[in-house]
Design an enzyme around this catalytic site. Structure first.
Site, PDB file in Angstrom:
ATOM      1  CB  CYS A  95       3.988  11.042  -2.142  1.00 31.18           C
ATOM      2  SG  CYS A  95       4.295   9.148  -1.950  1.00 31.18           S
ATOM      3  CB  CYS A 127      -1.385   1.964   5.829  1.00 26.23           C
ATOM      4  SG  CYS A 127      -0.217   0.724   6.619  1.00 26.23           S
ATOM      5  CB  SER A 128      -2.370   6.512   2.931  1.00 25.78           C
ATOM      6  OG  SER A 128      -1.137   6.157   2.508  1.00 25.78           O
ATOM      7  CE  LYS A 137      -5.734   4.890   7.258  1.00 25.00           C
ATOM      8  NZ  LYS A 137      -6.867   4.143   7.124  1.00 25.00           N
ATOM      9  CG  HIS A 173      -1.353   8.872  -0.420  1.00 20.63           C
ATOM     10  ND1 HIS A 173      -1.054  10.020  -1.297  1.00 20.63           N
ATOM     11  CD2 HIS A 173       0.069   8.449  -0.190  1.00 20.63           C
ATOM     12  CE1 HIS A 173       0.255  10.142  -1.276  1.00 20.63           C
ATOM     13  NE2 HIS A 173       0.941   9.387  -0.521  1.00 20.63           N
TER      14      HIS A 173
HETATM   15  N1  COA Z   1      -7.265   1.691   5.231  1.00 18.43           N
HETATM   16  C1  COA Z   1      -8.325   1.221   5.246  1.00 18.43           C
HETATM   17  N2  COA Z   1      -8.768   0.074   4.788  1.00 18.43           N
HETATM   18  C2  COA Z   1      -8.037  -0.486   3.777  1.00 18.43           C
HETATM   19  C3  COA Z   1      -6.644   0.067   3.428  1.00 18.43           C
HETATM   20  C4  COA Z   1      -6.223   1.193   4.194  1.00 18.43           C
HETATM   21  N3  COA Z   1      -5.357   1.609   4.037  1.00 18.43           N
HETATM   22  N4  COA Z   1      -6.027  -0.566   2.630  1.00 18.43           N
HETATM   23  C5  COA Z   1      -6.840  -1.630   2.230  1.00 18.43           C
HETATM   24  N5  COA Z   1      -8.083  -1.655   2.923  1.00 18.43           N
HETATM   25  C6  COA Z   1      -9.108  -2.509   2.984  1.00 18.43           C
HETATM   26  C7  COA Z   1      -9.537  -2.904   1.657  1.00 18.43           C
HETATM   27  O1  COA Z   1     -10.703  -2.387   1.170  1.00 18.43           O
HETATM   28  C8  COA Z   1      -9.861  -4.460   2.108  1.00 18.43           C
HETATM   29  O2  COA Z   1     -11.159  -4.692   2.847  1.00 18.43           O
HETATM   30  P1  COA Z   1     -12.225  -5.687   2.546  1.00 18.43           P
HETATM   31  O3  COA Z   1     -11.481  -6.948   2.921  1.00 18.43           O
HETATM   32  O4  COA Z   1     -13.468  -5.394   3.202  1.00 18.43           O
HETATM   33  O5  COA Z   1     -12.522  -5.742   0.993  1.00 18.43           O
HETATM   34  C9  COA Z   1      -8.957  -4.980   3.086  1.00 18.43           C
HETATM   35  O6  COA Z   1      -8.489  -3.570   3.872  1.00 18.43           O
HETATM   36  C10 COA Z   1      -7.669  -5.592   2.475  1.00 18.43           C
HETATM   37  O7  COA Z   1      -7.250  -4.949   1.373  1.00 18.43           O
HETATM   38  P2  COA Z   1      -5.999  -5.298   0.389  1.00 18.43           P
HETATM   39  O8  COA Z   1      -6.264  -4.414  -0.538  1.00 18.43           O
HETATM   40  O9  COA Z   1      -6.028  -6.680   0.152  1.00 18.43           O
HETATM   41  O10 COA Z   1      -4.859  -4.678   1.409  1.00 18.43           O
HETATM   42  P3  COA Z   1      -3.586  -4.947   1.080  1.00 18.43           P
HETATM   43  O11 COA Z   1      -3.036  -5.775   2.310  1.00 18.43           O
HETATM   44  O12 COA Z   1      -3.087  -5.532  -0.508  1.00 18.43           O
HETATM   45  O13 COA Z   1      -2.927  -3.466   1.174  1.00 18.43           O
HETATM   46  C11 COA Z   1      -1.606  -2.075   2.384  1.00 18.43           C
HETATM   47  C12 COA Z   1      -2.868  -2.814   2.549  1.00 18.43           C
HETATM   48  C13 COA Z   1      -1.795  -1.072   3.801  1.00 18.43           C
HETATM   49  C14 COA Z   1      -0.512  -2.969   2.701  1.00 18.43           C
HETATM   50  C15 COA Z   1      -1.727  -0.913   1.410  1.00 18.43           C
HETATM   51  O14 COA Z   1      -2.757  -0.135   1.367  1.00 18.43           O
HETATM   52  C16 COA Z   1      -0.557  -0.089   1.351  1.00 18.43           C
HETATM   53  O15 COA Z   1       0.726  -0.477   0.914  1.00 18.43           O
HETATM   54  N6  COA Z   1      -0.655   1.183   1.876  1.00 18.43           N
HETATM   55  C17 COA Z   1       0.468   2.022   1.939  1.00 18.43           C
HETATM   56  C18 COA Z   1       0.720   2.970   0.685  1.00 18.43           C
HETATM   57  C19 COA Z   1       1.946   3.522   0.690  1.00 18.43           C
HETATM   58  O16 COA Z   1       2.961   3.200   0.964  1.00 18.43           O
HETATM   59  N7  COA Z   1       1.782   4.885   0.072  1.00 18.43           N
HETATM   60  C20 COA Z   1       2.831   5.854  -0.227  1.00 18.43           C
HETATM   61  C21 COA Z   1       3.036   6.584   1.336  1.00 18.43           C
HETATM   62  S1  COA Z   1       4.752   7.231   1.366  1.00 18.43           S
END
Ligand code: COA
Length: 385
Positions: free
Chosen positions: A83, A206-207, A329, A333
């Site tokens: 990242c 989470c981002s 956030k 990202h």
């Molecule tokens: N912040 C705010 N809203 C979020 C979001 C976030 N981080 N991630 C998803 N959403 C929203 C989506 O728009 C969706 O909204 P809707 O239902 O109104 O359409 C809903 O939340 C669910 O989205 P979805 O894509 O199904 O979520 P997911 O469960 O597949 O993924 C996380 C969510 C948090 C698990 C994923 O974003 C993630 O893995 N984040 C971390 C990424 C990471 O590790 N990066 C490296 C860092 S070191």
């Protein structure tokens, strides 16, 4: 070494960009930066990308994107530091200009993460951890940061509410950023009742997973001075440090050693300290990350990052705003692009071009971009001169 200035920046609105390809997203950002810099050539290009292979099935990005630029057979280099790939791309571009190797260098970052499903994205991201000792056992990034959060909470009394305040603040900032992926404001209650991802990290801690790119044009400061009257955005320091890649090998799981080391070097290079900062763009991949980052940067005392955040010290109207862009956030990202997008925000802020999210009287700014759970950190300092 020559003094270096950033004379053009570009990025696009981030999000789930189904209609655009990896190379299109990159080209849009690159051309915006070149247009803004008003240059008719670049001598070299660097691209930060964490995993073109796993996200879109494309490697060899140095050559591919140099071709895409259409500026002849220039050197095109791809760098990877998970990242922190974008921050490292900017640093490599800085070193090329500062050393005198090249005069006009384009620093870029790109990632297109949403073309694969959630499981594949989580796997791609997990390759930034120690595969044999962490990834192999099924640990994910939300899981690793959840462990860091638990240690921080237990040792320093950091509360669930304090972590939520990072998301509340950054979404409030992001609501003022037209490029942000999730520009909605959220309340602490919404954060604390959002879906559980890895206890205690919830969805709004989470981002997100994002498609996006960013770019910046770097030149010698003297060269920039000959072309216009300024003000100029000077790169005042560039530092890079590493730490153990596996969390269990760390001396202290609740402290970001690579960020502290890089910050120490950067402050020394620029002859300033944390209290001189007008604002900073920090790597808030999870709410706990920002809490730990501001401690490692010396903005907060060790263990006090949550408390300081909750006090409003790091809000847009606080003493040292952290992540006026909305941070990872809210802005999003796209892992390889984040470090360069932090530079985009800094340059726009130091120019006074950020409208409703403008930091008042901004002069000194810091970008902190980190890979994995902090196994690598790249820090830059910028001054408006
Ligand atoms: N912040 C705010 N809203 C979020 C979001 C976030 N981080 N991630 C998803 N959403 C929203 C989506 O728009 C969706 O909204 P809707 O239902 O109104 O359409 C809903 O939340 C669910 O989205 P979805 O894509 O199904 O979520 P997911 O469960 O597949 O993924 C996380 C969510 C948090 C698990 C994923 O974003 C993630 O893995 N984040 C971390 C990424 C990471 O590790 N990066 C490296 C860092 S070191």
């Amino acid at each position: 070494m020559r003094e270096v200035a950033v004379i053009g920046v570009g990025m696009n609105k981030w999000g789930e960009l189904w209609e655009k390809s990896h190379r299109t997203i990159w080209t849009e950002a690159a051309l915006k930066a070149i247009d803004e810099a008003k240059v008719d050539r670049v001598d070299a290009m660097v691209v930060g990308c964490m995993s073109g292979g796993l996200f879109v099935g494309q490697e060899h990005l140095g050559a591919l994107l140099a071709e895409q630029l259409g500026m002849g057979p220039i050197p095109g280099t791809r760098v990877e530091s998970a990242c922190a790939s974008g921050g490292l791309a900017f640093r490599q571009a800085y070193l090329a200009v500062a050393s005198g190797m090249h005069d006009i260098v384009l620093a870029t970052g790109v990632e297109k993460m949403t073309d694969v499903d959630g499981g594949a994205a989580t796997f791609a991201l997990s390759t930034a951890a120690d595969q044999e000792y962490e990834g192999f056992h099924g640990v994910t990034f939300p899981g690793l940061y959840a462990m860091m959060a638990r240690v921080h909470m237990q040792r320093y009394g950091t509360t669930r509410e304090q972590l939520a305040q990072v998301a509340v603040k950054n979404h409030a900032h992001g609501s003022l950023n037209p490029n942000a992926q999730f520009p909605m404001k959220v309340t602490a209650q919404q954060v604390m009742s959002s879906a559980m991802v890895a206890d205690p990290m919830r969805l709004l801690d989470c981002s997100p997973v994002t498609d996006g790119a960013a770019a910046a044009v770097l030149v010698p400061l003297e060269w920039a001075r000959k072309r216009s009257s300024g003000p100029f955005i000077r790169v005042a320091a560039s530092a890079h440090a590493t730490d153990t890649i596996a969390l269990h090998d760390r001396e202290d799981m609740a402290f970001l050693g690579s960020t502290a080391k890089a910050a120490e070097q950067a402050y020394k290079q620029a002859h300033i300290g944390p209290s001189d900062l007008s604002f900073c763009e920090a790597h808030d991949c999870f709410t706990i990350s920002e809490v730990m980052v501001i401690e490692a940067l010396g903005i907060a005392e060790r263990g006090q990052g949550g408390k300081l955040t909750a006090s409003g010290y790091t809000a847009l109207d606080g003493k040292i705003p952290v992540n006026p862009s909305g941070g990872l956030k809210s802005k999003g990202h796209p892992v390889g692009a984040t470090g360069v997008a932090q530079v985009f925000e800094v340059v726009e802020q130091l120019r006074g071009a950020c409208g409703a999210r403008q930091v008042k009287n901004a002069r000194w700014a810091l970008t902190q971009n980190m890979g994995g759970t902090g196994a690598s950190t790249v820090i830059h300092l910028f001054e408006r001169v």
